[in-house]
Design a protein around this motif. Structure first.
Motif: not given
Length: 133
Positions: A67, A89, A108
């Motif tokens: 991530g 991510h 994200a």
């Protein structure tokens, strides 16, 4: 006849043929609000975005970094003439018990737009309120 397949475009590159299947979801967060009543109150929060990719190629699987990197992911449903684009991510990859490799990604967060605590500035007396006006 097979089901239509979502096209997978990551950072502007069409990677549709580099996996068997792409599943997306836009789950809503559910918050449980404590009350003094016997009933439980639940409130829906903002939608998120998750992505599960089945049998990704080595090239696609290499995007997994816990991530850290934000990728622009676009899913295209040609048969509906619709698409969805999200900053994503890629968190985790694994091999299922049946030997199929999978990878997971999610929305994200935009750190600039998140709710956050800020330091309050001390109140000052303006010229308009000075002198009792």
């Amino acid at each position: 006849m097979t089901d239509p397949k979502l096209r997978l475009i990551i950072d502007g590159v069409d990677l549709t043929d580099e996996c068997d299947n792409v599943e997306s979801a836009t789950p809503v967060m559910l918050h449980v609000v404590p009350t003094n009543e016997r009933a439980v109150r639940r409130v829906l929060g903002p939608k998120s975005f998750t992505l599960l990719i089945t049998a990704p190629s080595d090239r696609l699987y290499a995007l997994i970094d816990g991530g850290k990197t934000v990728h622009e992911v676009k899913l295209v449903a040609d048969w509906l003439n619709n698409s969805i684009t999200h900053p994503t991510h890629f968190h985790k990859g694994w091999v299922d018990a049946d030997g199929v490799r999978k990878m997971f990604g999610s929305l994200a967060p935009d750190r600039e737009r998140e709710a956050k605590w800020v330091e309050e500035l001390p109140a000052t007396v303006s010229a308009a309120t000075a002198g009792g006006r």
